[in-house]
Write an enzyme that holds these catalytic residues in place. Structure first.
Site, PDB file in Angstrom:
ATOM      1  N   ASP A  60       0.885  -1.163   0.000  1.00  0.00           N
ATOM      2  CA  ASP A  60       0.000   0.000   0.000  1.00  0.00           C
ATOM      3  C   ASP A  60       0.922   1.210   0.000  1.00  0.00           C
ATOM      4  O   ASP A  60       1.633   1.461   0.979  1.00  0.00           O
ATOM      5  CB  ASP A  60      -0.873  -0.049   1.263  1.00  0.00           C
ATOM      6  CG  ASP A  60      -1.729   1.200   1.441  1.00  0.00           C
ATOM      7  OD1 ASP A  60      -1.504   2.197   0.723  1.00  0.00           O
ATOM      8  OD2 ASP A  60      -2.614   1.170   2.316  1.00  0.00           O
TER       9      ASP A  60
ATOM     10  N   TYR B 173       0.700   0.403  14.953  1.00  0.00           N
ATOM     11  CA  TYR B 173      -0.274   0.121  13.910  1.00  0.00           C
ATOM     12  C   TYR B 173       0.050   0.938  12.663  1.00  0.00           C
ATOM     13  O   TYR B 173       0.190   2.147  12.727  1.00  0.00           O
ATOM     14  CB  TYR B 173      -1.698   0.448  14.383  1.00  0.00           C
ATOM     15  CG  TYR B 173      -2.709   0.084  13.332  1.00  0.00           C
ATOM     16  CD1 TYR B 173      -2.958  -1.255  13.041  1.00  0.00           C
ATOM     17  CD2 TYR B 173      -3.368   1.054  12.585  1.00  0.00           C
ATOM     18  CE1 TYR B 173      -3.852  -1.621  12.056  1.00  0.00           C
ATOM     19  CE2 TYR B 173      -4.264   0.695  11.591  1.00  0.00           C
ATOM     20  CZ  TYR B 173      -4.508  -0.633  11.337  1.00  0.00           C
ATOM     21  OH  TYR B 173      -5.376  -0.996  10.351  1.00  0.00           O
TER      22      TYR B 173
ATOM     23  N   LYS C 250      -3.425  -2.695   7.786  1.00  0.00           N
ATOM     24  CA  LYS C 250      -3.515  -4.160   7.788  1.00  0.00           C
ATOM     25  C   LYS C 250      -2.578  -4.722   6.726  1.00  0.00           C
ATOM     26  O   LYS C 250      -2.088  -4.013   5.865  1.00  0.00           O
ATOM     27  CB  LYS C 250      -4.956  -4.607   7.563  1.00  0.00           C
ATOM     28  CG  LYS C 250      -5.707  -4.837   8.866  1.00  0.00           C
ATOM     29  CD  LYS C 250      -5.171  -6.037   9.644  1.00  0.00           C
ATOM     30  CE  LYS C 250      -5.812  -6.106  11.026  1.00  0.00           C
ATOM     31  NZ  LYS C 250      -5.034  -6.859  12.001  1.00  0.00           N
TER      32      LYS C 250
HETATM   33  C1  F6R Z   1      -7.618  -0.501   7.689  1.00  0.00           C
HETATM   34  C2  F6R Z   1      -7.265   0.869   7.328  1.00  0.00           C
HETATM   35  C3  F6R Z   1      -8.257   1.932   7.602  1.00  0.00           C
HETATM   36  C4  F6R Z   1      -7.690   3.002   8.551  1.00  0.00           C
HETATM   37  C5  F6R Z   1      -8.749   4.085   8.866  1.00  0.00           C
HETATM   38  C6  F6R Z   1      -8.188   5.204   9.735  1.00  0.00           C
HETATM   39  O1  F6R Z   1      -6.582  -1.372   7.353  1.00  0.00           O
HETATM   40  O2  F6R Z   1      -6.213   1.138   6.818  1.00  0.00           O
HETATM   41  O3  F6R Z   1      -9.452   1.419   8.099  1.00  0.00           O
HETATM   42  O4  F6R Z   1      -7.244   2.413   9.734  1.00  0.00           O
HETATM   43  O5  F6R Z   1      -9.256   4.631   7.679  1.00  0.00           O
HETATM   44  O6  F6R Z   1      -7.071   5.720   9.098  1.00  0.00           O
HETATM   45  P1  F6R Z   1      -6.242   6.961   9.692  1.00  0.00           P
HETATM   46  O7  F6R Z   1      -5.895   6.589  11.111  1.00  0.00           O
HETATM   47  O8  F6R Z   1      -5.056   7.047   8.801  1.00  0.00           O
HETATM   48  O9  F6R Z   1      -7.132   8.157   9.624  1.00  0.00           O
HETATM   49 MG    MG Z   2      -3.982   2.295   3.128  1.00  0.00          MG
HETATM   50 MG    MG Z   3      -4.980  -2.083   2.002  1.00  0.00          MG
END
Ligand code: F6R
Ligand code: MG
Ligand code: MG
Length: 393
Positions: free
Chosen positions: A29, A245, A248
């Site tokens: 990603d 984190y 994923k």
């Molecule tokens: C799941 C994923 C998204 C982000 C969510 C919050 O793998 O990547 O669900 O966790 O959109 O993203 P941030 O914290 O970057 O605003």
């Molecule tokens: Mg992403």
């Molecule tokens: Mg992804």
């Protein structure tokens, strides 16, 4: 003692002139369009231009694919597993797509690139990869799976069904080439260790572990009769690598089909049941795994439901030919409909388990940071009134 599969033995004794082909999928990603939902066409274009430049030289052939916000390079070559030249090429492509993402202000540009500099191969650097070596059969059907918004253990249940469950795979009962069964190599993602189960004899032992997909993942499956590798998955866990984190892991998987391996339809059959996986919004929720054609691989509702795309290739002299979009089939409509119903049901739990992951899994999300803010508010003991109510503090 389990004998080494034949293709592994061949590789050990590989000499000049042996036509061993490596099939590699390397994915990352490197930025989302919009949010974490998809890959921008300009990024795909840059990747396609890069692979066109090395097709016929570094690589035999290559195909650029994506699922959700993950870009994947599907490549054939003769450099073997974890080859520096191939991994550094992929790293370079991901740097280029990250630059595009930055220019366009896309979300999370360079998300999965955890290191500043490439060193040797991509192990521990963020991008995920699944690779296998094979001697191309006269006809070599290969199914490549790409997932978004879930983790590598998502492949455990379908691999079990394809290679070990006669209620899924009729060939386990009626094809003599499948009767002696398959070896499952299982990795422990929390400790640097692995174990091989000889199935069907050790089915129950296998399930003891792979039923816990957050920790134990099927890395490879080998046919005992053919001595061939049947399947391989990507197994990196980003949060374990980064110590925080990141996103994923959005795994990929390669499965070879037919002639003593599960038929194409047996490989796809497990996905007719949209089983529950971990991932979805903030990598923190259980949600159904929805099999979709490429055009539907853009998770939008609650950053989900998690998606799986499958492209079928009929390899010929290492060339991919035109890929087939295997879930572009009305026979998977019901799985998609069930997935939507299950998603509605789970969503109504809001922030409650079991929609939200259990506490030990939430450790690998942003939740510990949120808990940190409240750490000093906890009072030892539970007798009488809390201090803030009784005025003792
Ligand atoms: C799941 C994923 C998204 C982000 C969510 C919050 O793998 O990547 O669900 O966790 O959109 O993203 P941030 O914290 O970057 O605003
Ligand atoms: Mg992403
Ligand atoms: Mg992804």
């Amino acid at each position: 003692m389990i004998p080494a599969p034949r293709n592994v033995q061949r590789r050990a004794g590989r000499g000049k002139g042996t036509a061993v082909l490596t099939l590699s999928i390397i994915k990352a990603d490197t930025g989302g369009w919009v949010g974490h939902s998809s890959v921008h066409p300009a990024m795909v274009e840059v990747a396609e231009r890069a692979v066109a430049g090395v097709r016929g030289s570094l690589l035999i052939d290559a195909d650029v694919q994506y699922c959700g916000d993950d870009l994947a390079l599907v490549m054939t070559h003769e450099h073997g597993l974890e080859a520096e030249a191939v991994h550094s090429f992929a790293w370079d492509v991901f740097l280029q797509t990250t630059a595009v993402a930055r220019d366009l202000g896309l979300y999370g540009a360079g998300q999965d690139l955890l290191s500043d500099a490439f060193s040797g191969n991509l192990r521990g650097m963020g991008p995920g990869y699944a690779e296998l070596e094979l001697e191309e059969r006269p006809s070599e059907p290969v199914l490549c799976f790409f997932a978004d918004k879930t983790e590598p253990g998502a492949w455990n249940m379908p691999l079990y069904k394809m290679f070990a469950d006669p209620f899924n795979t009729a060939g386990l009962v009626i094809d003599p080439k499948m009767h002696s069964g398959f070896l499952f190599e299982v990795h422990d993602l929390f400790e640097d260790q692995r174990i091989v189960f000889d199935c069907p004899a050790e089915l129950y032992h296998l399930l003891l572990y792979i039923g816990a997909p957050a920790r134990y993942v099927v890395k490879r499956v080998f046919s005992k009769t053919l001595g061939e590798i049947g399947a391989v998955t990507s197994t990196q866990r980003l949060a374990l690598m980064a110590g925080r984190y990141v996103g994923k892991d959005d795994p990929v998987m390669i499965v070879r089909a037919q002639s003593g391996l599960p038929a194409v339809g047996e490989v796809l059959e497990p996905f007719a049941f949209p089983y529950t996986v971990a991932g979805c919004m903030r990598g923190s929720h259980h949600a159904p795994f929805m099999p979709v054609p490429r055009a539907m691989a853009h998770p939008t509702r609650f950053d989900g439901p998690p998606r799986v795309v499958c492209l079928g290739y009929q390899l010929k002299d290492g060339m991919f030919g035109t890929p087939r979009d295997m879930f572009d089939d009305p026979s998977f409509d019901r799985a998609r409909q069930t997935a939507n119903e299950v998603m509605d049901y789970l969503r109504r739990h809001g922030p409650f388990e079991p929609h939200r992951l259990s506490l030990d899994e939430m450790e690998y999300t942003t939740m510990p940071a949120a808990q940190e803010e409240l750490a000093s508010r906890w009072e030892k003991g539970t007798e009488g009134l809390p201090a803030v109510v009784s005025g003792a503090k």
